[in-house]
Enzyme design. Structure first.
Site, PDB file in Angstrom:
ATOM      1  CE  LYS A 121     -12.733 -23.401  40.313  1.00 51.06           C
ATOM      2  NZ  LYS A 121     -12.990 -22.396  41.314  1.00 51.06           N
ATOM      3  CG  LEU A 153      -4.342 -15.294  26.163  1.00 57.02           C
ATOM      4  CD1 LEU A 153      -5.133 -15.299  24.852  1.00 57.02           C
ATOM      5  CD2 LEU A 153      -4.616 -16.588  26.921  1.00 57.02           C
ATOM      6  CD  GLU A 183      -6.832 -13.309  35.503  1.00 49.96           C
ATOM      7  OE1 GLU A 183      -7.204 -14.021  34.552  1.00 49.96           O
ATOM      8  OE2 GLU A 183      -7.576 -12.485  36.070  1.00 49.96           O
ATOM      9  NE  ARG A 198      -4.998  -7.860  31.146  1.00 46.17           N
ATOM     10  CZ  ARG A 198      -5.751  -8.376  30.179  1.00 46.17           C
ATOM     11  NH1 ARG A 198      -5.229  -9.226  29.318  1.00 46.17           N
ATOM     12  NH2 ARG A 198      -7.014  -8.061  30.069  1.00 46.17           N
ATOM     13  CD1 TRP A 257     -14.935 -19.090  28.980  1.00 44.47           C
ATOM     14  CD2 TRP A 257     -16.091 -17.359  29.812  1.00 44.47           C
ATOM     15  NE1 TRP A 257     -16.092 -19.586  29.546  1.00 44.47           N
ATOM     16  CE2 TRP A 257     -16.821 -18.542  30.061  1.00 44.47           C
ATOM     17  CE3 TRP A 257     -16.616 -16.154  30.245  1.00 44.47           C
ATOM     18  CZ2 TRP A 257     -18.047 -18.542  30.716  1.00 44.47           C
ATOM     19  CZ3 TRP A 257     -17.840 -16.157  30.906  1.00 44.47           C
ATOM     20  CH2 TRP A 257     -18.544 -17.349  31.124  1.00 44.47           C
ATOM     21  CB  ALA A 258      -9.013 -15.027  26.136  1.00 47.92           C
ATOM     22  CB  THR A 315      -7.167 -19.891  28.510  1.00 48.41           C
ATOM     23  OG1 THR A 315      -6.058 -19.572  29.333  1.00 48.41           O
ATOM     24  CG2 THR A 315      -6.701 -20.016  27.069  1.00 48.41           C
ATOM     25  CG  HIS A 351     -13.293  -5.676  29.065  1.00 46.42           C
ATOM     26  ND1 HIS A 351     -14.077  -4.977  28.184  1.00 46.42           N
ATOM     27  CD2 HIS A 351     -12.334  -6.279  28.328  1.00 46.42           C
ATOM     28  CE1 HIS A 351     -13.598  -5.150  26.956  1.00 46.42           C
ATOM     29  NE2 HIS A 351     -12.549  -5.934  27.019  1.00 46.42           N
ATOM     30  NE  ARG A 368      -9.054  -4.130  28.134  1.00 47.28           N
ATOM     31  CZ  ARG A 368      -8.792  -5.384  28.002  1.00 47.28           C
ATOM     32  NH1 ARG A 368      -8.582  -6.116  29.066  1.00 47.28           N
ATOM     33  NH2 ARG A 368      -8.751  -5.936  26.822  1.00 47.28           N
ATOM     34  CD  GLU A 427      -7.402  -6.508  22.205  1.00 47.46           C
ATOM     35  OE1 GLU A 427      -6.707  -6.527  23.232  1.00 47.46           O
ATOM     36  OE2 GLU A 427      -8.011  -7.500  21.782  1.00 47.46           O
TER      37      GLU A 427
HETATM   38  C1  SIN Z   1     -10.889  -8.339  24.854  1.00 46.20           C
HETATM   39  O1  SIN Z   1     -11.084  -9.040  23.885  1.00 46.20           O
HETATM   40  O2  SIN Z   1     -11.299  -7.185  24.961  1.00 46.20           O
HETATM   41  C2  SIN Z   1     -10.139  -8.918  26.003  1.00 46.20           C
HETATM   42  C3  SIN Z   1      -8.715  -8.966  25.706  1.00 46.20           C
HETATM   43  C4  SIN Z   1      -7.937  -8.944  26.968  1.00 46.20           C
HETATM   44  O3  SIN Z   1      -8.511  -8.830  28.041  1.00 46.20           O
HETATM   45  O4  SIN Z   1      -6.715  -8.978  26.891  1.00 46.20           O
END
Ligand code: SIN
Length: 530
Positions: free
Chosen positions: A33, A388, A371, A382, A43-44, A41, A240, A286, A116
């Site tokens: 669009k 990804l 997603e 998640r 922005w990941a 993606t 987040h 998270r 993470e």
């Molecule tokens: C992040 O970099 O914190 C995001 C990674 C994610 O949402 O999987």
């Protein structure tokens, strides 16, 4: 009317990967669009979680995923997706993707693995803090070089066409095409396809504060719902914990990888507070960290908390987090010297269009991946950087499934689009107002902490907004803004409806009225239009 074997809606990692596979056995169109790389993606920041080190094991990754998912992951799905991940990543590398490496203590090159929250080991493959952007670029280059793929930009899918909607056809119900709005020509085109794959990403824009790009308006979920496909687990929106809090910077994520490298969360008095909430502190999953930040802000009446990584040298931070360093610096924050103000923000939709392990939805002819889909991998929360991986694996699996079956349809003439063509002078202001109202009410009433009363308020307001937006949709000339607004109100309604039906707290769904788990609700929330 255009015809393709496979039409994919969305140009993120799931859609592009599927397109590359499917183009080996049919004609493919990717409908997107905005411009080709406008996707979640791109922005990941964090990366792709995958077991590659001898110190790690598949079983540990599986267990970490199940723990984060808080009892709602489908274990078979978790095992399959995580196990098939390495082969899909190898294929991505064969397209030209580079992940960061480092020299180890034996002088050998090895992958530089990030850490993470919720992961018991370092296992995040990354390209500095621009992993998604690099993946997107790699896949787009491959797609543009493929003769069987048409990449159609500034085209917004309006609705799916099913045999049921066509009526009068003595055929089993299936998806046979879609209407697409050409944003430049302001014209709706009809496209017939053997298979339609929704890969439209998430719906963070349903909230006032989000880490998502503007395109994340739940389009795939809303379209699939209207067409009659089953939708699952929409109450589980992941917030987040650390989005940059700055008056001039919208939706900028401070990657969890920063905490993985040792950043501490501090309140406005400079005190570390995570240990009061969870023994895993800053690296708890998270949902736990976001709720702790929310509680700390509310308790103290503060507008944000702070993320402090000033213990690390500037040279390391510039090299490992160039985008974050740069963005903070341009906003007047030197993360090597001072803490970064952060707030939680809507980030990832764990529910979506219900699919099986092949990406099939409940509507024949319609697949969903990435997603927008709910495979059962994420459960109620998640695990960071699993998405990804899921996008790549499910793109492969959907293609393998489609290849095995005969989806070819006889050409049929699909009806052209008809809509109201009256122009409303107030359109802009009404759309803007309604959009704003949805995002605010979702933030206030369907946020990190919920109650029955707040959810009921959200439901009542959304009902009125839906009536108003539907009226607008049927009687006036459509625009991309109006289509997005219509999808937003539908997605928000599905989220609130799902949240109201879960009378317990689990994973990302926390309600003060039912603060504990209830085994009666240890199941997916599935809704289908009647
Ligand atoms: C992040 O970099 O914190 C995001 C990674 C994610 O949402 O999987």
């Amino acid at each position: 009317m255009k015809q393709f074997n496979y039409v994919i809606v969305g140009s993120g990692s799931a859609g592009l990967t599927f397109a590359l596979k499917a183009a080996e056995h049919g004609s493919v169109a990717i409908i997107t669009k905005r411009s080709k790389s406008d996707s979640n993606t791109a922005w990941a920041q964090g990366g792709i979680a995958c077991v590659t080190s001898d110190e790690d094991s598949m079983e540990l990754h599986i267990q970490d995923t199940l723990v984060a998912g808080d009892g709602l992951c489908n274990e078979e799905v978790v095992r399959t997706i995580l196990k098939e991940g390495p082969a899909c990543i190898a294929e991505l590398v064969s397209y030209g993707m580079h992940f960061d490496k480092r020299i180890n203590e034996h002088g050998k090159d090895e992958l530089d693995l990030g850490r993470e929250g919720g992961h018991s080991k370092r296992r995040i493959l990354h390209a500095r803090d621009r992993t998604g952007f690099e993946i997107e670029e790699t896949l787009i280059t491959a797609v543009l070089n493929h003769p069987n793929i048409s990449l159609l930009e500034n085209q917004m899918a309006v609705d799916l066409i099913t045999t049921e909607k066509l009526g009068g056809h003595d055929q089993p119900i299936r998806c046979v095409g879609l209407y697409v709005f050409d944003e430049k020509k302001e014209y709706v085109e009809t496209i017939q396809a053997d298979v339609i794959v929704l890969a439209t990403g998430g719906c963070g824009k349903v909230y006032l504060y989000t880490t998502n790009p503007d395109i994340a308006t739940g389009d795939g979920i809303a379209m699939a719902w209207r067409a009659g496909a089953a939708i699952a687990n929409m109450e589980f929106m992941q917030f987040h914990p650390t989005c940059l809090y700055h008056p001039k910077v919208k939706s900028f994520l401070i990657s969890e990888a920063v905490r993985g490298e040792g950043a501490l969360l501090l309140n406005s008095s400079g005190e570390r507070f995570m240990e009061l909430y969870d023994s895993r502190k800053e690296l708890a999953p998270r949902d736990v960290v976001a709720r702790a930040i929310d509680a700390e802000m509310k308790k103290r009446g503060d507008e944000c908390v702070y993320l402090d990584i000033s213990s690390k040298p500037q040279v390391f931070l510039k090299q490992r987090f160039p985008k974050i360093y740069e963005t903070c610096f341009r906003s007047g924050i030197d993360m090597a010297k001072e803490p970064i103000p952060v707030v939680p923000a809507a980030h990832y939709q764990c529910g979506g269009i219900k699919t099986d392990l092949h990406g099939r939805t409940s509507l024949p002819g319609l697949y969903a991946i990435g997603e927008t889909a709910c495979t059962g991998l994420h459960g109620a929360n998640r695990l960071a950087s699993n998405s990804l991986l899921e996008a790549l694996v499910m793109a492969h699996r959907a293609d393998a499934d489609i290849k095995k079956q005969d989806h070819r349809q006889d050409p049929i003439t699909l009806p052209s689009w008809h809509s109201g063509d009256a122009q409303d002078v107030d359109e802009g202001v009404v759309i803007h107002h309604n959009w704003d109202e949805i995002r605010r009410l979702m933030w206030d009433y369907m946020g990190i902490v919920r109650t029955n009363k707040r959810l009921q308020r959200a439901a009542t307001r959304l009902k009125n907004l839906e009536i108003e937006i539907q009226d607008f949709y049927w009687n006036f000339k459509i625009s991309a803004d109006l289509l997005e607004l219509r999808n937003l109100v539908t997605t928000a309604t599905l989220m609130v409806r799902s949240a109201m039906s879960r009378k317990e707290s689990r994973g990302l769904h926390y309600t003060r009225d039912y603060p504990e788990h209830n085994s009666e609700f240890c199941r997916d929330t599935i809704i289908v239009k009647t």
